[in-house]
Design a protein around this motif. Structure first.
Motif, PDB file in Angstrom:
ATOM      1  N   GLY A 161      -2.001   8.631  -0.850  1.00 55.32           N
ATOM      2  CA  GLY A 161      -0.753   7.874  -0.763  1.00 55.32           C
ATOM      3  C   GLY A 161      -0.063   7.741  -2.110  1.00 55.32           C
ATOM      4  O   GLY A 161      -0.543   8.244  -3.130  1.00 55.32           O
ATOM      5  N   LYS A 162       1.051   7.032  -2.105  1.00 54.52           N
ATOM      6  CA  LYS A 162       1.800   6.833  -3.349  1.00 54.52           C
ATOM      7  C   LYS A 162       1.007   6.028  -4.362  1.00 54.52           C
ATOM      8  O   LYS A 162       1.329   6.028  -5.534  1.00 54.52           O
ATOM      9  CB  LYS A 162       3.117   6.081  -3.058  1.00 54.52           C
ATOM     10  N   ASN A 163       0.015   5.275  -3.898  1.00 57.44           N
ATOM     11  CA  ASN A 163      -0.835   4.550  -4.860  1.00 57.44           C
ATOM     12  C   ASN A 163      -1.915   5.463  -5.434  1.00 57.44           C
ATOM     13  O   ASN A 163      -2.787   5.006  -6.153  1.00 57.44           O
ATOM     14  CB  ASN A 163      -1.446   3.295  -4.221  1.00 57.44           C
ATOM     15  N   ILE A 210      -6.126   7.345   1.544  1.00 57.28           N
ATOM     16  CA  ILE A 210      -5.898   6.315   2.544  1.00 57.28           C
ATOM     17  C   ILE A 210      -6.386   6.820   3.897  1.00 57.28           C
ATOM     18  O   ILE A 210      -5.998   7.896   4.346  1.00 57.28           O
ATOM     19  CB  ILE A 210      -4.404   5.963   2.635  1.00 57.28           C
ATOM     20  N   CYS A 250       2.972   8.079   3.997  1.00 52.60           N
ATOM     21  CA  CYS A 250       3.612   6.878   3.451  1.00 52.60           C
ATOM     22  C   CYS A 250       4.978   6.627   4.093  1.00 52.60           C
ATOM     23  O   CYS A 250       5.539   5.533   3.932  1.00 52.60           O
ATOM     24  CB  CYS A 250       3.788   7.015   1.935  1.00 52.60           C
ATOM     25  N   CYS A 255       7.741   3.892   3.148  1.00 55.72           N
ATOM     26  CA  CYS A 255       7.142   2.737   2.484  1.00 55.72           C
ATOM     27  C   CYS A 255       7.145   2.919   0.956  1.00 55.72           C
ATOM     28  O   CYS A 255       7.015   4.025   0.450  1.00 55.72           O
ATOM     29  CB  CYS A 255       5.710   2.562   2.988  1.00 55.72           C
ATOM     30  N   ASN A 256       7.287   1.832   0.253  1.00 55.95           N
ATOM     31  CA  ASN A 256       7.271   1.875  -1.210  1.00 55.95           C
ATOM     32  C   ASN A 256       6.557   0.642  -1.761  1.00 55.95           C
ATOM     33  O   ASN A 256       6.719   0.298  -2.922  1.00 55.95           O
ATOM     34  CB  ASN A 256       8.729   1.882  -1.708  1.00 55.95           C
ATOM     35  N   ARG A 257       5.759   0.000  -0.889  1.00 51.30           N
ATOM     36  CA  ARG A 257       5.237  -1.322  -1.261  1.00 51.30           C
ATOM     37  C   ARG A 257       4.335  -1.298  -2.483  1.00 51.30           C
ATOM     38  O   ARG A 257       4.361  -2.220  -3.287  1.00 51.30           O
ATOM     39  CB  ARG A 257       4.455  -1.922  -0.081  1.00 51.30           C
ATOM     40  N   CYS A 258       3.500  -0.267  -2.593  1.00 50.05           N
ATOM     41  CA  CYS A 258       2.586  -0.237  -3.747  1.00 50.05           C
ATOM     42  C   CYS A 258       3.371  -0.078  -5.047  1.00 50.05           C
ATOM     43  O   CYS A 258       3.050  -0.717  -6.051  1.00 50.05           O
ATOM     44  CB  CYS A 258       1.551   0.872  -3.600  1.00 50.05           C
ATOM     45  N   ALA A 273      -1.430  -4.088  -1.499  1.00 53.15           N
ATOM     46  CA  ALA A 273      -0.050  -4.128  -0.999  1.00 53.15           C
ATOM     47  C   ALA A 273       0.146  -3.160   0.179  1.00 53.15           C
ATOM     48  O   ALA A 273       1.112  -3.270   0.922  1.00 53.15           O
ATOM     49  CB  ALA A 273       0.916  -3.746  -2.116  1.00 53.15           C
ATOM     50  N   CYS A 274      -0.776  -2.245   0.331  1.00 52.06           N
ATOM     51  CA  CYS A 274      -0.592  -1.159   1.303  1.00 52.06           C
ATOM     52  C   CYS A 274      -0.746  -1.669   2.737  1.00 52.06           C
ATOM     53  O   CYS A 274      -1.739  -2.323   3.064  1.00 52.06           O
ATOM     54  CB  CYS A 274      -1.618  -0.067   1.024  1.00 52.06           C
ATOM     55  N   PRO A 275       0.198  -1.367   3.616  1.00 48.10           N
ATOM     56  CA  PRO A 275       0.066  -1.829   5.007  1.00 48.10           C
ATOM     57  C   PRO A 275      -1.175  -1.269   5.713  1.00 48.10           C
ATOM     58  O   PRO A 275      -1.708  -1.906   6.609  1.00 48.10           O
ATOM     59  CB  PRO A 275       1.350  -1.323   5.685  1.00 48.10           C
ATOM     60  N   TYR A 276      -1.653  -0.123   5.280  1.00 47.24           N
ATOM     61  CA  TYR A 276      -2.876   0.428   5.889  1.00 47.24           C
ATOM     62  C   TYR A 276      -4.090  -0.447   5.541  1.00 47.24           C
ATOM     63  O   TYR A 276      -5.101  -0.417   6.224  1.00 47.24           O
ATOM     64  CB  TYR A 276      -3.148   1.849   5.388  1.00 47.24           C
TER      65      TYR A 276
HETATM   66  S1  SF4 Z   1       1.810   0.924   0.127  1.00 46.34           S
HETATM   67 FE1  SF4 Z   1       3.114   2.283   1.339  1.00 46.34          FE
HETATM   68  S2  SF4 Z   1       3.775   3.841  -0.123  1.00 46.34           S
HETATM   69 FE2  SF4 Z   1       2.012   2.838  -1.020  1.00 46.34          FE
HETATM   70  S3  SF4 Z   1       0.246   4.073  -0.406  1.00 46.34           S
HETATM   71 FE3  SF4 Z   1       0.482   2.447   1.141  1.00 46.34          FE
HETATM   72  S4  SF4 Z   1       1.744   3.382   2.740  1.00 46.34           S
HETATM   73 FE4  SF4 Z   1       1.973   4.665   0.919  1.00 46.34          FE
END
Ligand code: SF4
Ligand code: SF4
Length: 328
Positions: free
Chosen positions: A154-156, A160, A203, A206-209, A262-265
């Motif tokens: 993921g972006k982090n 994931i 992702c 999403c940009n939460r991380c 922060a990740c919704p997963y």
């Molecule tokens: S927070 Fe969103 S953008 Fe960051 S890794 Fe999780 S799904 Fe991807």
């Protein structure tokens, strides 16, 4: 039951949550190029070891002669006891990254992997060689885990898994045994797609991380700038932490989980169900004064079985002083 299924069943009995198999070929061109560009652009900061053994890092076959397969394993470490153990202590405390509140996972997982290789040897009729990898071996483990179907990057920059999130200890067994490989979740992982972007479509929008990162270490182009990462700076970096990052550390004493949590997963991920790996709730928040009064002998005794010992007492005290100053 086929060999692959027996191996996965045994891995599950040993406490691993996810297991996948891939071949021992080099990681795809996209991942290789991303790593090479990341190093070239200086985003590995002072992690000089990342520049060494590049060919080994991208190719598991360079770590074991006649390697055929890589068994990729993951152990979910989401703590069970976050709420009830973070107390509102009166004294100033520093936060410790969740993974470091367990016993040193390198030792624990190595032991479990040895048990697994012994089991594989016992059920195969031919001589088999293994190379056990738990973080200490140069290997692009997230790219391999992705190819083995364990999840996506993921972006982090973490692997994931759609069920378990990204608080997962990863480990690998490279072997000369030829095993049927699993399919990746993201079809691009298998292709040598050079134009692939650093961030997987898992992702979506999403940009939460990225938004949650207090220092901007997660860049908009999907790359991690280690020089700004609290996790790197508080654990691996031994010099004075730059002023502009130190001021954004808050009370993070050792590591940082912000982009993971922060990740919704991660939100609905189940907690760690492996009771054999020791968890120390008291280490989630540690008295900063206590750290500052430790001497070398006390430090070695108190953190003998903890990943915290790797940072050393001087760096831990440096972190504690920054936390205290940020709490004023
Ligand atoms: S927070 Fe969103 S953008 Fe960051 S890794 Fe999780 S799904 Fe991807
Ligand atoms: S670990 Fe912390 S500082 Fe590093 S990228 Fe994640 S949120 Fe940012």
């Amino acid at each position: 039951m086929g060999l692959e299924k027996k191996i996965k069943q045994k891995a599950s009995e040993l406490g691993f949550d996810i297991v996948g198999i891939t071949d021992a070929s080099a990681i795809g061109a996209a991942h290789r190029n991303l790593l090479a560009d990341w190093l070239k652009d200086g985003f590995a900061a002072n992690m000089n070891y990342m520049h060494r053994n590049f060919e080994k890092r991208i190719n598991p076959a360079k770590l074991l002669e006649n390697a055929e397969s890589v068994i990729c394993l993951g152990l979910n470490y989401k703590p069970k006891s976050r709420k009830q153990n973070i107390t509102d202590k009166k004294e100033p405390t520093g936060k410790v990254a969740d993974y470091a509140c367990y016993e040193d996972y390198h030792n624990f997982i190595k032991g479990q992997l040895r048990n697994l290789t012994e089991f594989i040897t016992s059920i195969t009729s031919q001589p088999v060689k293994f190379k056990i990898c738990v973080d200490s071996v140069p290997l692009a483990e997230r790219a391999l885990a992705e190819r083995a179907g364990l999840g996506f990057i993921g972006k982090n920059r973490m692997l994931i898994n759609s069920q378990l999130g990204s608080q997962i200890f990863l480990a690998e067994i490279i072997t000369t045994l030829k095993l049927k490989k699993d399919k990746p979740i993201m079809p691009d992982s298998e292709k040598n797609n050079e134009s692939r972007k650093p961030v997987e479509p898992g992702c979506l929008n999403c940009n939460r991380c990225v938004d949650a990162c207090p220092t901007g270490a997660l860049r908009p182009d999907g790359r991690l700038d280690a020089e700004k990462c609290i996790s790197y700076l508080t654990i691996e970096y031994k010099k004075q932490i730059p002023y502009e990052v130190a001021g954004k550390m808050g009370n993070r004493l050792f590591g940082c989980d912000r982009c993971l949590l922060a990740c919704p997963y991660q939100k609905n991920a189940p907690c760690c169900k492996n009771d054999r790996i020791k968890f120390y709730p008291d280490r989630m928040e540690i008295s900063l004064q206590h750290i500052l009064t430790l001497n070398d002998a006390d430090f070695k005794t108190e953190f003998a079985d903890s990943p915290i010992k790797r940072t050393g007492l001087d760096a831990l005290k440096r972190n504690a002083k920054i936390c205290l100053s940020n709490l004023k």
